[in-house]
Design a protein around this motif. Structure first.
Motif, PDB file in Angstrom:
ATOM      1  N   PHE A 345     103.756  -8.268 124.636  1.00  0.00           N
ATOM      2  CA  PHE A 345     103.874  -9.673 124.249  1.00  0.00           C
ATOM      3  C   PHE A 345     103.295 -10.577 125.346  1.00  0.00           C
ATOM      4  CE2 PHE A 345     107.313  -8.627 121.088  1.00  0.00           C
ATOM      5  CZ  PHE A 345     106.674  -9.202 120.003  1.00  0.00           C
ATOM      6  N   LEU A 346     103.601 -10.266 126.589  1.00  0.00           N
ATOM      7  CA  LEU A 346     103.056 -11.056 127.699  1.00  0.00           C
ATOM      8  C   LEU A 346     101.545 -10.920 127.759  1.00  0.00           C
ATOM      9  CD1 LEU A 346     105.634 -10.288 130.560  1.00  0.00           C
ATOM     10  CD2 LEU A 346     105.681 -12.128 128.871  1.00  0.00           C
ATOM     11  N   LEU A 347     101.041  -9.706 127.563  1.00  0.00           N
ATOM     12  CA  LEU A 347      99.600  -9.468 127.620  1.00  0.00           C
ATOM     13  C   LEU A 347      98.875 -10.190 126.491  1.00  0.00           C
ATOM     14  CD1 LEU A 347      97.260  -7.986 128.980  1.00  0.00           C
ATOM     15  CD2 LEU A 347      97.725  -6.033 127.498  1.00  0.00           C
ATOM     16  N   ALA A 348      99.453 -10.182 125.285  1.00  0.00           N
ATOM     17  CA  ALA A 348      98.841 -10.897 124.161  1.00  0.00           C
ATOM     18  C   ALA A 348      98.726 -12.383 124.464  1.00  0.00           C
ATOM     19  CB  ALA A 348      99.661 -10.672 122.892  1.00  0.00           C
ATOM     20  N   ASP A 349      99.731 -12.935 125.112  1.00  0.00           N
ATOM     21  CA  ASP A 349      99.689 -14.350 125.488  1.00  0.00           C
ATOM     22  C   ASP A 349      98.610 -14.603 126.536  1.00  0.00           C
ATOM     23  OD1 ASP A 349     101.087 -17.106 125.563  1.00  0.00           O
ATOM     24  OD2 ASP A 349     101.072 -16.506 127.675  1.00  0.00           O
ATOM     25  N   ALA A 350      98.505 -13.726 127.532  1.00  0.00           N
ATOM     26  CA  ALA A 350      97.490 -13.896 128.572  1.00  0.00           C
ATOM     27  C   ALA A 350      96.088 -13.817 127.982  1.00  0.00           C
ATOM     28  CB  ALA A 350      97.675 -12.828 129.654  1.00  0.00           C
ATOM     29  N   ILE A 351      95.861 -12.890 127.060  1.00  0.00           N
ATOM     30  CA  ILE A 351      94.558 -12.778 126.402  1.00  0.00           C
ATOM     31  C   ILE A 351      94.277 -14.027 125.579  1.00  0.00           C
ATOM     32  CG2 ILE A 351      93.282 -11.513 124.629  1.00  0.00           C
ATOM     33  CD1 ILE A 351      94.695  -8.961 125.606  1.00  0.00           C
ATOM     34  N   GLY A 381      98.735  -0.291 127.972  1.00  0.00           N
ATOM     35  CA  GLY A 381      99.763  -0.602 126.981  1.00  0.00           C
ATOM     36  C   GLY A 381      99.519   0.090 125.659  1.00  0.00           C
ATOM     37  N   ALA A 382      98.250   0.146 125.216  1.00  0.00           N
ATOM     38  CA  ALA A 382      97.933   0.768 123.939  1.00  0.00           C
ATOM     39  C   ALA A 382      98.205   2.268 123.969  1.00  0.00           C
ATOM     40  CB  ALA A 382      96.468   0.495 123.578  1.00  0.00           C
ATOM     41  N   VAL A 383      97.777   2.931 125.021  1.00  0.00           N
ATOM     42  CA  VAL A 383      97.942   4.376 125.122  1.00  0.00           C
ATOM     43  C   VAL A 383      99.418   4.756 125.110  1.00  0.00           C
ATOM     44  CG1 VAL A 383      97.681   6.339 126.693  1.00  0.00           C
ATOM     45  CG2 VAL A 383      95.741   4.848 126.241  1.00  0.00           C
ATOM     46  N   THR A 384     100.227   3.989 125.841  1.00  0.00           N
ATOM     47  CA  THR A 384     101.642   4.368 125.933  1.00  0.00           C
ATOM     48  C   THR A 384     102.433   3.970 124.689  1.00  0.00           C
ATOM     49  OG1 THR A 384     103.593   4.313 127.352  1.00  0.00           O
ATOM     50  CG2 THR A 384     102.391   2.264 127.129  1.00  0.00           C
ATOM     51  N   LEU A 458     105.143  -5.263 136.152  1.00  0.00           N
ATOM     52  CA  LEU A 458     106.510  -4.749 136.089  1.00  0.00           C
ATOM     53  C   LEU A 458     106.788  -4.047 134.770  1.00  0.00           C
ATOM     54  CD1 LEU A 458     108.738  -7.546 137.710  1.00  0.00           C
ATOM     55  CD2 LEU A 458     108.459  -5.199 138.510  1.00  0.00           C
ATOM     56  N   LEU A 459     106.360  -4.659 133.657  1.00  0.00           N
ATOM     57  CA  LEU A 459     106.719  -4.118 132.345  1.00  0.00           C
ATOM     58  C   LEU A 459     105.751  -3.031 131.874  1.00  0.00           C
ATOM     59  CD1 LEU A 459     107.935  -7.338 130.472  1.00  0.00           C
ATOM     60  CD2 LEU A 459     109.195  -5.747 131.923  1.00  0.00           C
ATOM     61  N   LEU A 460     104.457  -3.284 131.961  1.00  0.00           N
ATOM     62  CA  LEU A 460     103.506  -2.268 131.529  1.00  0.00           C
ATOM     63  C   LEU A 460     103.415  -1.122 132.525  1.00  0.00           C
ATOM     64  CD1 LEU A 460     100.604  -4.489 130.123  1.00  0.00           C
ATOM     65  CD2 LEU A 460     102.341  -3.234 128.849  1.00  0.00           C
ATOM     66  N   GLY A 461     103.616  -1.433 133.810  1.00  0.00           N
ATOM     67  CA  GLY A 461     103.582  -0.383 134.822  1.00  0.00           C
ATOM     68  C   GLY A 461     104.802   0.511 134.810  1.00  0.00           C
ATOM     69  N   ALA A 462     105.821   0.141 134.010  1.00  0.00           N
ATOM     70  CA  ALA A 462     107.016   0.982 133.925  1.00  0.00           C
ATOM     71  C   ALA A 462     106.725   2.305 133.236  1.00  0.00           C
ATOM     72  CB  ALA A 462     108.121   0.235 133.178  1.00  0.00           C
ATOM     73  N   SER A 463     105.721   2.329 132.347  1.00  0.00           N
ATOM     74  CA  SER A 463     105.439   3.557 131.594  1.00  0.00           C
ATOM     75  C   SER A 463     105.011   4.719 132.489  1.00  0.00           C
ATOM     76  CB  SER A 463     104.378   3.294 130.526  1.00  0.00           C
ATOM     77  OG  SER A 463     104.108   4.457 129.793  1.00  0.00           O
ATOM     78  N   PRO A 464     104.030   4.544 133.387  1.00  0.00           N
ATOM     79  CA  PRO A 464     103.717   5.651 134.303  1.00  0.00           C
ATOM     80  C   PRO A 464     104.912   6.074 135.153  1.00  0.00           C
ATOM     81  CG  PRO A 464     101.980   3.995 134.356  1.00  0.00           C
ATOM     82  CD  PRO A 464     103.100   3.418 133.563  1.00  0.00           C
ATOM     83  N   LEU A 465     105.713   5.100 135.553  1.00  0.00           N
ATOM     84  CA  LEU A 465     106.896   5.422 136.361  1.00  0.00           C
ATOM     85  C   LEU A 465     107.903   6.229 135.548  1.00  0.00           C
ATOM     86  CD1 LEU A 465     108.104   4.942 139.174  1.00  0.00           C
ATOM     87  CD2 LEU A 465     109.235   2.910 138.260  1.00  0.00           C
ATOM     88  N   LEU A 466     108.079   5.872 134.279  1.00  0.00           N
ATOM     89  CA  LEU A 466     108.976   6.637 133.409  1.00  0.00           C
ATOM     90  C   LEU A 466     108.478   8.063 133.217  1.00  0.00           C
ATOM     91  CD1 LEU A 466     109.776   3.980 130.647  1.00  0.00           C
ATOM     92  CD2 LEU A 466     111.392   4.932 132.286  1.00  0.00           C
TER      93      LEU A 466
END
Length: 504
Positions: A345-351, A381-384, A458-466
């Motif tokens: 949602f944040l990324l869609a707004d930034a785009i 974001g798309a891949v995860t 913080l939010l999109l980078g959580a996926s690799p960390l998970l």
């Protein structure tokens, strides 16, 4: 440590009231208070997760009124996990809002904190009436946040959102009246104990109340056919608000999981697990319709909203299986989908901000100002979110598929994989349209501010960390599932002989 359980409610309450009272204060102190309060909330929630990891279920009795007569907050692995997830999502959302979204209307940070209070309270309460109270707190704050900044689309979406949720609140009260009239209590543990020994003549009325409660929770979770409010409301909301709303459907899923495993679980006699067959088919239908919706979306925000519907269907499929392995898998998947959906949602707004008039619509138009950075974040974001290896989406779906019984596999495997394919097609089409078919980019367009980038990372980078920490995280979610299904342990922890100190 005795009073740590109540801090996730007190912290946002006090900071929110402080910012609402000082309405004439400048923006910067409000931002500082909001960021400090949310960061402190995350630290407290991490401590609660550490405290709950021992497996002990503790409760906090307000006013030292012991259960089943007083208001209690209950901490177990599941409630600690949900509070921690909420605070981390809120931290990324607040950081992004501090780049300027908070200036587009009044009282943003105060209302945001009050919504956090309602969400945390819903996860921690051990009383079903106070679940209703905290639902109302979070909903009242969300009404204003949804229309933050004004506009025709937000006003219309907000009107529908308010009307539906007021109807849901009315049904919630009726359901509570029925449950209280048949069991004589609103404490969840006490109600679970009394349902098992209820007079058979009252079972029909109790079942009607339980079904009505399922409709209410299904509306909050946005399960088919009660999901029609979600795509437009989420797509119209300001980006930081929509990101926080990613946890709102999970409140409904949590309520279903808690109430229908504790009160109407395996120890409920004739009403044991009676909603699970209904949930199974409605969850599969939600999964299928979410896949159709994500293919039909013509806006990046609407696309993410339908991706949330796919995740709701996936989560409720796990709930309907009602076993330790699928519940542990859905809890891991819940962490993944909540954070990644909020980040998208944040990324869609930034785009949309960088594309000018084209905005977030999936049409060829002006390119983004920072194509390499936003393209990389979009790809991540798309891949995860689709569930491609090796990121957390693939791990969560693989765990859920592996937990299915042979009789469940044909339906689950086909619909879950088809919805993933629909997501892959939709996200690929959107990415190619926004980044590859774009016209000449305008280097003078708005660039990502530091706090916006922090929120996205913080939010999109959580996926690799998970993915990296999948071992310890799945160990915790599996233990949470086992504890959730241990009906007797919960009752023994909440309804012991009275002790001093207000905590067991």
């Amino acid at each position: 440590m005795q009073h740590l359980i109540i801090l996730p409610i007190l912290l946002p309450l006090l900071s929110g009231l402080l910012m609402l009272v000082r309405r004439d204060s400048v923006v910067l102190p409000r931002r500082a208070i909001a960021l400090a309060s949310t960061l402190l909330l995350f630290i407290v929630s991490a401590l609660l997760v550490h405290q709950s990891a021992s497996g002990q279920i503790t409760y906090y009795a307000l006013g030292d009124w012991q259960p089943p007569f007083g208001i209690i907050l209950v901490l177990d692995r599941l409630s600690a996990l949900m509070v921690c997830l909420t605070s981390f999502l809120a931290l990324g959302s607040v950081a992004y809002a501090c780049a300027g979204d908070d200036r587009k209307g009044s009282n943003f940070h105060g209302l945001f904190q009050l919504q956090l209070m309602g969400i945390n309270g819903a996860f921690l309460t051990g009383d079903i009436f106070n679940l209703f109270v905290f639902f109302e707190v979070l909903l009242i704050a969300s009404y204003s946040l949804l229309m933050h900044g004004g506009g025709k689309d937000r006003t219309q979406a907000g009107f529908h959102y308010v009307a539906l949720n007021l109807a849901g609140s009315s049904m919630f009260l009726i359901a509570l009246g029925v449950l209280y009239g048949t069991t004589g209590t609103l404490n969840m543990a006490d109600m679970a104990q009394k349902v098992a020994a209820l007079d058979p003549e009252r079972l029909g009325l109790l079942k009607a109340g339980a079904f009505l409660l399922l409709v209410v929770f299904g509306l909050k979770a946005a399960i088919l056919p009660l999901y029609f409010w979600l795509p437009r409301a989420y797509a119209s909301a300001p980006a930081p608000v929509a990101a926080l709303f990613a946890i709102m459907t999970k409140v409904g899923v949590y309520a279903i999981l808690r109430v229908y495993t504790l009160i109407f679980g395996g120890s409920a006699g004739e009403l044991a697990n009676f909603v699970q067959p209904w949930l199974w088919w409605f969850a599969l239908a939600t999964l299928a319709l979410g896949g159709v919706g994500v293919l039909s979306a013509r806006d990046l925000r609407g696309q993410v909203a339908y991706l949330i519907l796919i995740s709701v269907g996936t989560l409720l499929v796990g709930v309907s299986m009602n076993r330790e392995a699928p519940i542990g898998a859905l809890l891991y998947y819940m962490i993944h989908t909540t954070l990644v959906s909020g980040g998208l949602f944040l990324l869609a707004d930034a785009i949309g901000e960088q594309r000018g008039k084209a905005g977030a619509r999936i049409v060829p138009g002006r390119g983004v100002t920072q194509p390499a950075l936003l393209g990389l974040l979009y790809f991540l974001g798309a891949v995860t979110v689709i569930g491609l290896p090796p990121l957390s989406g693939a791990i969560g779906k693989a765990l859920l598929l592996d937990a299915a019984l042979p009789s469940e596999q044909p339906w689950l495997w086909s619909l879950l994989l088809l919805s993933s394919l629909a997501g892959l097609i939709a996200m690929s089409r959107s990415g190619s349209t926004v980044f590859w078919k774009a016209g000449k980019r305008d280097s003078d367009g708005p660039r990502l501010k530091t706090t916006m980038l922090i929120g996205l990372i913080l939010l999109l980078g959580a996926s690799p960390l998970l993915s990296i920490l999948a071992g310890p995280i799945t160990a915790f979610t599996d233990a949470s599932a086992a504890q959730l299904l241990n009906h007797d342990a919960y009752l023994e922890a909440i309804l012991p002989p009275p002790v001093d100190g207000g905590e067991s």
